[in-house]
Design a protein around this motif. Structure first.
Motif, short mmCIF file in Angstrom:
data_model
loop_
_atom_site.label_atom_id
_atom_site.label_comp_id
_atom_site.label_asym_id
_atom_site.label_seq_id
_atom_site.Cartn_x
_atom_site.Cartn_y
_atom_site.Cartn_z
N TYR A 76 0.85 -1.19 0.00
CA TYR A 76 0.00 0.00 0.00
C TYR A 76 0.89 1.24 0.00
N ILE A 77 0.49 2.21 -0.79
CA ILE A 77 1.14 3.52 -0.72
C ILE A 77 0.16 4.45 -0.01
N TYR A 78 0.57 4.93 1.16
CA TYR A 78 -0.29 5.84 1.93
C TYR A 78 0.08 7.26 1.52
N LEU A 79 -0.75 7.84 0.68
CA LEU A 79 -0.43 9.11 0.02
C LEU A 79 -1.21 10.27 0.63
N ARG A 80 -0.52 11.33 0.97
CA ARG A 80 -1.22 12.46 1.58
C ARG A 80 -2.26 13.04 0.62
N SER A 81 -3.35 13.51 1.19
CA SER A 81 -4.45 13.98 0.34
C SER A 81 -4.13 15.32 -0.32
#
Ligand SMILES: Cc1cc2nc3c(=O)[nH]c(=O)nc-3n(C[C@H](O)[C@H](O)[C@H](O)COP(=O)(O)O)c2cc1C
Ligand code: SF4
Ligand code: FES
Lengths: 155, 516
Positions: free
Chosen positions: B219-224
């Motif tokens: 998973y890539i947890y990408l800032r909104s």
């Protein structure tokens, strides 16, 4: 709340119910679609994901990005973080608040613009930065922000 | 033959009008009947020259910048499509001193290739590391990463190989690779530049990590705050699946790795790895107690590698050229290169990838060209909102994790924010507390309450009330936060606060040189 929105929300719930860690993607889907996460959706989400309503409420309110009320037509964010401060964002923010007649987290009387603070847009090489909806703007001065505001108001 | 023209799709370039530049170039080309092939590349990282347009010529790529939408017609008049002379002509990109002085390893392709083209990626040495990894055992991959000396680029500088080894040796039916793309630090944008400029290197790095530790889901947890990066990443991932570099059978090896981007939601604390995992699980981003380490019990309770974008994007070159190659760069225990981001009041802001050992002064003046305002640079904050402020007397410190800790500072994610002599350091100290109060997850009292108290006390200091007493109070408060916080948000907010007081006492109503 129109029934149409509830139908939309139910469709998003349906599409996410089997996703691992479904709540965040689901809240994003709802907000992208409706513009915010209506409180009326909490119980439906809770039921589908086997959570309590309090848990859903807790998550929605923990994150700065999620809104619980409908915003204006456009969202104007001014970056308040250090790099932008070093390039004069404080004066810019004061100017914008005065011009729009609102503080952060408020919407202009004509409903056109909701003003929000943001803590870095990753545009620190072009500070001060702002964004209008999903569009980032760099080296924003008074002239540029006036353009942005005028455009948002459809002038 | 069609002329190849490059206009960045990097969001900083877009913030200066790159889309309009690209549209004008296409329109002008259509009008004059010139056939062009328009590539939307990443940024080369010279942001004072954005929008920087490049044209491929027989001699190499020729750059023009900064190009405004209104300049496009005159560029065509000057025959820029053949490298013609024009006031914005910058010469051959490869000969630009700013780029030539760098050691671009992680950023080798950024700005050069079409970010979402697998073909272009492969043509520029892409997936060579993965191909090598596919011939190795998990333990052998981990050893290569350990030998490279790579330390986490997200802030804590923990050796990446050692973390991977723990996950490799944790038996489980499911393991995860999580990429921390929350990049919340002010003054940092290298993760964003990779994700928008060479997302496939991140895909490759995560896949190698999966092979190394036996994880099949990433998973890539990408800032909104990065909507453009989201689009680029998703395009790149879809193309990688299509080309067989992701999925059930990677390159016909029978090995499997799946990858998905998840959007964060604007909480700075979710960059902290355990808070991030809570968020991925669909919960409030409250920091977890450690142990257990995420490497043992991470996402959904399973062994999980959590690494920063730059750490993961550096893995492919390590697997391609070998750990030894990478570790030959750098100084002391800081091996390899660091993508440094110049920000704030700097004339030439941009991305400088250099081997560890380069000094702040070289970065600020040789690369940065001094302040943007023309006034003296008075303070720099290195390492984001939890990093110390450094005065001019410390500008000769080399970028090295240990050298920075010797002066009670941190390198963090490599962001450098400069302030000129108009800065009020008492205001910056107040802001540090304010930011901590806004972003605190609320789990521990020193951080939750202390930060709000800090703002109040700073207000009194700024208003010159009960001066000596309030300075002592800030120091006590900082001590409590330093020692009593569960994570670095509360635990390191004292860095900017105390460094501001210690190095710039005159802004706090103290005498120069006086340490209260
Ligand atoms: C408040 C806080 C915010 C953080 N933000 C980030 C971040 O945005 N990106 C990141 O990679 N690491 C961040 N970290 C560090 C992570 O906890 C973790 O150390 C890192 O993701 C591990 O990856 P690395 O070893 O590759 O650096 C943060 C830590 C804290 C305490
Ligand atoms: S220090 Fe602050 S952010 Fe970190 S765990 Fe404690 S309350 Fe949460
Ligand atoms: S600090 Fe404003 S964009 Fe990064």
């Amino acid at each position: 709340m129109s029934d149409e929105i509830l139908v939309d929300i139910d469709q998003h719930i349906e599409a996410h119910v089997n996703v691992p860690g479904a709540l965040m993607p689901l809240l994003h889907a709802i907000q992208d679609d409706v513009g915010y996460v209506p409180e009326i959706s909490y119980s439906r989400i809770a039921k589908a994901l086997n959570l309590s309503v309090a848990e859903v409420h807790g998550v929605v309110t923990f994150y700065h990005h999620f809104r619980t009320h409908a915003p204006g037509k456009h969202i104007l964010q001014i970056c308040r973080a250090e790099s932008c401060q070093a390039m004069g964002s404080e004066a810019l923010e004061a100017y914008v608040k005065k011009t729009l007649g609102v503080d952060y987290h408020q919407t202009t009387a004509d409903g056109a613009i909701t003003l929000e603070p943001v803590y870095c847009l990753g545009n620190c090489a072009c500070s001060p930065a702002a964004s209008i909806d999903d569009q980032v703007c760099g080296r924003v001065d008074v002239e540029r922000v006036n353009e942005i505001i005028a455009e948002a108001r459809g002038a | 033959m069609a002329i190849t023209i490059y206009v960045p799709r990097d969001s900083s370039a877009l913030s200066l009008g790159a889309n309009r530049v690209a549209a004008n170039i296409q329109a002008e080309a259509d009008k004059s009947g010139v056939e062009i092939h328009l590539i939307r590349n990443g940024s080369r990282g010279l942001f004072w020259l954005e929008t920087m347009v490049e044209v491929r010529t027989s001699k190499g790529r020729v750059a023009y910048g900064p190009v405004m939408p209104k300049d496009v017609a005159s560029l065509f008049d000057a025959d820029f499509i053949n490298g013609g002379a024009h006031p914005l002509h910058l010469g051959l990109t490869d000969e630009m001193a700013w780029l030539k002085k760098q050691e671009r390893l992680t950023f080798a392709r950024v700005g050069i290739t079409d970010p979402v083209s697998v073909e272009d990626y492969v043509a520029h040495d892409g997936f060579k590391g993965l191909k090598n990894a596919l011939t190795k055992s998990g333990a052998e991959i981990v050893k290569e990463v350990t030998d490279s000396g790579l330390r986490g680029r997200g802030g804590a500088a923990f050796p990446t190989g050692i973390k991977w080894n723990t996950v490799l040796n944790a038996p489980a039916d499911q393991k995860y690779i999580v990429c921390n793309a929350d990049e919340g630090d002010s003054g940092t944008y290298s993760d964003r530049m990779i994700m928008e400029g060479d997302p496939l290197v991140l895909v490759e790095g995560m896949t190698i990590a999966g092979l190394a530790v036996g994880a099949t889901q990433g998973y890539i947890y990408l800032r909104s705050e990065y909507p453009d990066a989201l689009v680029t990443l998703n395009e790149a991932i879809a193309n990688a699946y299509q080309a067989g570099y992701l999925g059930e059978d990677i390159c016909g090896s029978g090995q499997c790795f799946h990858l998905e981007v998840r959007r964060a939601a604007g909480a700075y604390v979710c960059g902290e790895e355990t808070s991030l995992l809570e968020s991925l699980e669909g919960k409030r981003g409250v920091v977890r107690f450690k142990p257990p380490l995420p490497a043992i019990e991470g996402l959904f309770g399973k062994p999980t590698v959590v690494n920063n974008v730059i750490s993961l994007a550096t893995v492919p070159i390590v697997l391609d050229k070998g750990g030894k190659f990478y570790q030959d760069f750098g100084m002391g225990r800081s091996r390899g290169t660091l993508p440094i981001q110049l920000a704030g009041n700097i004339k030439q802001c941009g991305l400088v990838e250099k081997a560890f050992g380069v000094t702040l002064r070289e970065l600020l003046y040789d690369f940065g060209g001094g302040s943007a305002s023309g006034k003296p640079i008075r303070a720099v904050q290195v390492g984001g909102p939890l990093g110390a402020y450094l005065p001019e007397s410390q500008f000769d410190t080399p970028l090295d994790y240990e050298k920075f800790s010797e002066i009670w500072a941190v390198l963090g994610h490599g962001g450098i924010v400069a302030f000129d002599d108009t800065v009020d350091m008492a205001k910056m100290a107040r802001y540090a507390f304010e930011f901590c109060a806004i972003e605190s997850c609320g789990k521990c009292t020193p951080c939750r309450i202390g930060s709000t108290r800090g703002v109040e006390v700073m207000d009194k200091i700024i208003a010159k009330q009960d001066h000596a007493k309030n300075i002592t109070l800030v120091r006590d408060l900082s001590d409590t936060m330093l020692n009593g916080s569960l994570c670095a948000l509360g635990g390191m907010t004292p860095y900017p606060v105390l460094s501001a007081i210690n190095h710039f006492p005159e802004d706090f109503g103290l005498k120069k040189g006086q340490v209260a």
